[in-house]
Design an enzyme around this catalytic site. Sequence first.
Site, PDB file in Angstrom:
ATOM      1  N   HIS A   1      -9.680 -14.519  72.385  1.00 26.49           N
ATOM      2  CA  HIS A   1     -10.719 -14.071  73.324  1.00 26.49           C
ATOM      3  C   HIS A   1     -10.134 -12.980  74.218  1.00 26.49           C
ATOM      4  O   HIS A   1      -8.959 -13.040  74.594  1.00 26.49           O
ATOM      5  CB  HIS A   1     -11.203 -15.257  74.166  1.00 26.49           C
ATOM      6  CG  HIS A   1     -12.445 -14.925  74.945  1.00 26.49           C
ATOM      7  ND1 HIS A   1     -12.398 -14.182  76.096  1.00 26.49           N
ATOM      8  CD2 HIS A   1     -13.753 -15.197  74.708  1.00 26.49           C
ATOM      9  CE1 HIS A   1     -13.639 -14.020  76.545  1.00 26.49           C
ATOM     10  NE2 HIS A   1     -14.472 -14.629  75.718  1.00 26.49           N
TER      11      HIS A   1
ATOM     12  N   GLU B   1     -16.972  -9.078  70.378  1.00 29.64           N
ATOM     13  CA  GLU B   1     -17.340  -9.241  71.790  1.00 29.64           C
ATOM     14  C   GLU B   1     -16.808  -8.035  72.575  1.00 29.64           C
ATOM     15  O   GLU B   1     -15.667  -8.050  73.032  1.00 29.64           O
ATOM     16  CB  GLU B   1     -16.832 -10.574  72.358  1.00 29.64           C
ATOM     17  CG  GLU B   1     -15.426 -10.980  71.956  1.00 29.64           C
ATOM     18  CD  GLU B   1     -14.659 -11.697  73.051  1.00 29.64           C
ATOM     19  OE1 GLU B   1     -15.237 -12.523  73.749  1.00 29.64           O
ATOM     20  OE2 GLU B   1     -13.461 -11.389  73.213  1.00 29.64           O
TER      21      GLU B   1
HETATM   22  P1  PGA Z   1     -20.966 -14.078  78.291  1.00 29.35           P
HETATM   23  O1  PGA Z   1     -19.510 -14.152  77.624  1.00 29.35           O
HETATM   24  O2  PGA Z   1     -21.908 -14.839  77.438  1.00 29.35           O
HETATM   25  O3  PGA Z   1     -20.768 -14.666  79.652  1.00 29.35           O
HETATM   26  O4  PGA Z   1     -21.319 -12.621  78.351  1.00 29.35           O
HETATM   27  C1  PGA Z   1     -19.355 -13.879  76.259  1.00 29.35           C
HETATM   28  C2  PGA Z   1     -17.934 -13.926  75.840  1.00 29.35           C
HETATM   29  O5  PGA Z   1     -17.072 -14.437  76.574  1.00 29.35           O
HETATM   30  O6  PGA Z   1     -17.652 -13.452  74.712  1.00 29.35           O
END
Ligand code: PGA
Length: 219
Positions: free
Chosen positions: A96, A145
Amino acid sequence: MNDATPIVVANHKANLNWQDLEKWLQSLTEVGNFKGTIVVCPSSAFLKAAAQKIKDLNLSVKLGSQDISKFEQGAYTGELAASQIADICSYSIIGHSERRSNFSETEDDLTKKVENAKAAGIEPIFCVQSETDEIPQEVTIVTYEPIFAIGTGNPETSDKAAQVAEEIKGQGEYQVLYGGSVGGENVKSYIGTGKIDGVLVATNSLDPVKFLEVIQALS
Ligand code: PGA
């Protein structure tokens, strides 16, 4: 592993205490006829208790960890070894962007984490910020992401997310998820492209009502 799509991952990050999570899991008894796969990734403090609760409530929900150690069991204070959670976790989020930036995780670290997860029978959910990021061997689920979209309420467009998903799929046999400001109001636009196999939801996964809106939009 070939779980049913769409795959919806709830990443709670370092949020919620046990009482909140217990209520959250309780509310998932209202999921209804969702045909995909729900994965909840709570704080590692609650993995064991969450596994028991999921069993007690007979929920169709899989459990995942938000990270995993690059080390196996041994003298590594504070670490969570893959083999210690393999009996309760089906998935592990690895790479992540918050781990990469706040904990200086390198490509090498991430490769070791993936190897340990796979060796323990845990499926990595490997996060990338673009189609050019390195993806370790053995990964089958990739989450795109983009940093600007995480926790900002400023999501990537579904067209661009689908384009990135297609490019990632051009590199191997991957299921590709999208993460970044996903909620009940926009989730269908991503899955509807036909290129995106699921979503990773953080902010809108904390309130069970909002999380159920995401599930209901896909049911
Ligand atoms: P979020 O986070 O849904 O708060 O935008 C997404 C992520 O951590 O990939």
